[in-house]
Design a protein around this motif. Structure first.
Motif, mmCIF file in Angstrom:
data_model
loop_
_atom_site.group_PDB
_atom_site.id
_atom_site.type_symbol
_atom_site.label_atom_id
_atom_site.label_comp_id
_atom_site.label_asym_id
_atom_site.label_seq_id
_atom_site.Cartn_x
_atom_site.Cartn_y
_atom_site.Cartn_z
ATOM 1 N N GLY A 143 0.777 -1.225 0.000
ATOM 2 C CA GLY A 143 0.000 0.000 0.000
ATOM 3 C C GLY A 143 0.810 1.277 0.000
ATOM 4 N N GLU A 144 2.168 1.144 0.032
ATOM 5 C CA GLU A 144 2.997 2.352 0.142
ATOM 6 C C GLU A 144 4.102 2.424 -0.901
ATOM 7 N N ARG A 145 4.706 1.307 -1.239
ATOM 8 C CA ARG A 145 5.764 1.311 -2.258
ATOM 9 C C ARG A 145 6.047 -0.092 -2.773
ATOM 10 N N LEU A 146 6.498 -0.147 -4.006
ATOM 11 C CA LEU A 146 7.027 -1.373 -4.591
ATOM 12 C C LEU A 146 8.225 -0.996 -5.442
ATOM 13 N N ILE A 147 9.357 -1.633 -5.171
ATOM 14 C CA ILE A 147 10.616 -1.329 -5.851
ATOM 15 C C ILE A 147 11.199 -2.625 -6.394
ATOM 16 N N THR A 148 11.539 -2.638 -7.664
ATOM 17 C CA THR A 148 12.148 -3.809 -8.292
ATOM 18 C C THR A 148 13.530 -3.441 -8.812
ATOM 19 N N ILE A 149 14.483 -4.339 -8.577
ATOM 20 C CA ILE A 149 15.867 -4.130 -8.995
ATOM 21 C C ILE A 149 16.311 -5.309 -9.850
ATOM 22 N N MET A 150 16.935 -5.021 -10.986
ATOM 23 C CA MET A 150 17.553 -6.052 -11.821
ATOM 24 C C MET A 150 19.031 -5.735 -11.973
ATOM 25 N N THR A 151 19.862 -6.779 -11.977
ATOM 26 C CA THR A 151 21.311 -6.591 -11.946
ATOM 27 C C THR A 151 22.009 -7.283 -13.111
ATOM 28 N N ALA A 152 23.114 -6.699 -13.535
ATOM 29 C CA ALA A 152 23.969 -7.297 -14.558
ATOM 30 C C ALA A 152 25.415 -6.963 -14.229
ATOM 31 N N GLY A 153 26.306 -7.907 -14.489
ATOM 32 C CA GLY A 153 27.718 -7.661 -14.232
ATOM 33 C C GLY A 153 28.313 -8.737 -13.350
ATOM 34 N N ASN A 154 29.391 -8.397 -12.665
ATOM 35 C CA ASN A 154 30.076 -9.340 -11.794
ATOM 36 C C ASN A 154 29.131 -9.869 -10.726
ATOM 37 N N LEU A 155 29.032 -11.194 -10.615
ATOM 38 C CA LEU A 155 28.065 -11.799 -9.706
ATOM 39 C C LEU A 155 28.371 -11.482 -8.243
ATOM 40 N N ALA A 156 29.634 -11.475 -7.865
ATOM 41 C CA ALA A 156 29.988 -11.154 -6.479
ATOM 42 C C ALA A 156 29.568 -9.727 -6.129
ATOM 43 N N THR A 157 29.743 -8.822 -7.085
ATOM 44 C CA THR A 157 29.350 -7.428 -6.862
ATOM 45 C C THR A 157 27.842 -7.300 -6.709
ATOM 46 N N THR A 158 27.092 -7.910 -7.618
ATOM 47 C CA THR A 158 25.639 -7.758 -7.579
ATOM 48 C C THR A 158 25.035 -8.453 -6.356
ATOM 49 N N GLN A 159 25.591 -9.598 -5.970
ATOM 50 C CA GLN A 159 25.080 -10.272 -4.778
ATOM 51 C C GLN A 159 25.370 -9.470 -3.519
ATOM 52 N N SER A 160 26.546 -8.864 -3.460
ATOM 53 C CA SER A 160 26.875 -8.015 -2.308
ATOM 54 C C SER A 160 25.958 -6.803 -2.253
ATOM 55 N N LEU A 161 25.674 -6.227 -3.413
ATOM 56 C CA LEU A 161 24.771 -5.078 -3.477
ATOM 57 C C LEU A 161 23.399 -5.433 -2.919
ATOM 58 N N ILE A 162 22.819 -6.520 -3.401
ATOM 59 C CA ILE A 162 21.485 -6.908 -2.956
ATOM 60 C C ILE A 162 21.490 -7.281 -1.472
ATOM 61 N N SER A 163 22.525 -7.961 -1.028
ATOM 62 C CA SER A 163 22.622 -8.338 0.386
ATOM 63 C C SER A 163 22.666 -7.106 1.282
ATOM 64 N N LEU A 164 23.423 -6.096 0.882
ATOM 65 C CA LEU A 164 23.492 -4.864 1.662
ATOM 66 C C LEU A 164 22.150 -4.142 1.693
ATOM 67 N N LEU A 165 21.499 -4.055 0.546
ATOM 68 C CA LEU A 165 20.204 -3.383 0.479
ATOM 69 C C LEU A 165 19.173 -4.116 1.337
ATOM 70 N N GLU A 166 19.198 -5.440 1.291
ATOM 71 C CA GLU A 166 18.258 -6.216 2.098
ATOM 72 C C GLU A 166 18.561 -6.075 3.588
ATOM 73 N N GLU A 167 19.842 -6.133 3.951
ATOM 74 C CA GLU A 167 20.229 -6.022 5.359
ATOM 75 C C GLU A 167 19.846 -4.664 5.931
ATOM 76 N N ARG A 168 20.017 -3.621 5.131
ATOM 77 C CA ARG A 168 19.706 -2.273 5.596
ATOM 78 C C ARG A 168 18.208 -1.971 5.546
ATOM 79 N N SER A 169 17.430 -2.868 4.951
ATOM 80 C CA SER A 169 15.989 -2.652 4.857
ATOM 81 C C SER A 169 15.203 -3.427 5.898
ATOM 82 N N LYS A 170 15.859 -4.275 6.660
ATOM 83 C CA LYS A 170 15.146 -5.108 7.622
ATOM 84 C C LYS A 170 14.566 -4.280 8.763
#
Length: 250
Positions: free
Chosen positions: A41-68
């Motif tokens: 009811g307030e927001r929906l955000i979708t992210i798609m990634t391309a590039g080095n897998l270690a970089t993109t996984q770290s990015l998503i992990s940080l965003l998820e950790e900081r969103s908890k």
């Protein structure tokens, strides 16, 4: 390699990504490249990634950790007031990850680059999308540039340029993207099925449809075959070039 596409329509947003991370004669692996963050009811955000897998996984992990715990762990994309600020946070986090990896002397700078598509809507704002670069800067989608591609973009772009219409339905947009993906899959081994698909209708703040398309999916097979047959038929209707006439003109 990767192929991800995001379209903005009058009715909403459409996201599509492949899942292949390695390609070789006998070495294939898959991983998710599309991620969704939601406050009902307030927001929906979708992210798609391309590039080095270690970089993109770290990015998503940080965003998820900081969103908890958004209120306790600002900055968080679940607490940013606008989609512009979300894109800014994603860019800053991506740059943070790349700089950290680079400071450890792991590989060359180009080896851990990544690009990201961020799209969605926050209440009191309008649905939009951003293309985020490794440096952390980004651009927003416009009427002149109504879609973003990342990864292996060149094979699937012609159909998007020719057939995209802003008023088309979400279903037709998915069909259009599947044709774009089919052209890429047939031209490049590094892009492969399954394909993740997600649609969003304006002002709903929830996923409209979300699915994973496998190789044996009957609708995908029908679209793939139909597009191939249509191309062959269209080719046959074109006039043959008169080579002898061309010679005479010289």
């Amino acid at each position: 390699m990767t192929y991800c596409v995001a379209l903005r329509l009058d009715k909403g947003l459409v996201f599509m990504s492949d899942t292949r991370t390695n390609a070789g004669v006998d070495n294939f692996s898959t991983t998710r490249k599309m991620f969704t963050f939601q406050v009902p009811g307030e927001r929906l955000i979708t992210i798609m990634t391309a590039g080095n897998l270690a970089t993109t996984q770290s990015l998503i992990s940080l965003l998820e950790e900081r969103s908890k715990k958004a209120l306790e762990r600002d900055p968080s994309i679940l607490h940013a007031p606008t989609m512009f600020q979300v894109a800014r946070l994603v860019g800053q986090t991506l740059r943070e990850v790349i700089v950290e990896i680079q400071s450890k002397g792991q590989m060359t700078a180009a080896s851990f680059q990544a690009t990201v598509i961020v799209g969605g809507q926050i209440k009191d704002g309008f649905p939009t999308m951003f293309l985020v670069y490794p440096e952390g800067n980004f651009i927003e989608i416009t009427e002149d540039t109504p879609f973003f591609q990342i990864g292996e973009t060149k094979y699937g772009k012609p159909i998007l340029v020719r057939a995209y219409e802003p008023h088309m339905s979400l279903q037709d947009a998915v069909k259009l993207l599947l044709v774009s993906f089919d052209s890429t899959l047939k031209a490049n081994l590094s892009v492969g099925l399954p394909i993740d698909v997600q649609t969003y209708e304006n002002d709903t703040f929830e996923i409209a449809t979300k699915t994973r398309i496998e190789q044996e999916d009957p609708m995908y097979q029908s679209i793939s075959k139909g597009w191939g047959d249509a191309l062959k038929s269209a080719f046959q209707t074109l006039p043959s070039y008169d080579i002898e006439s061309g010679k005479r003109q010289k």
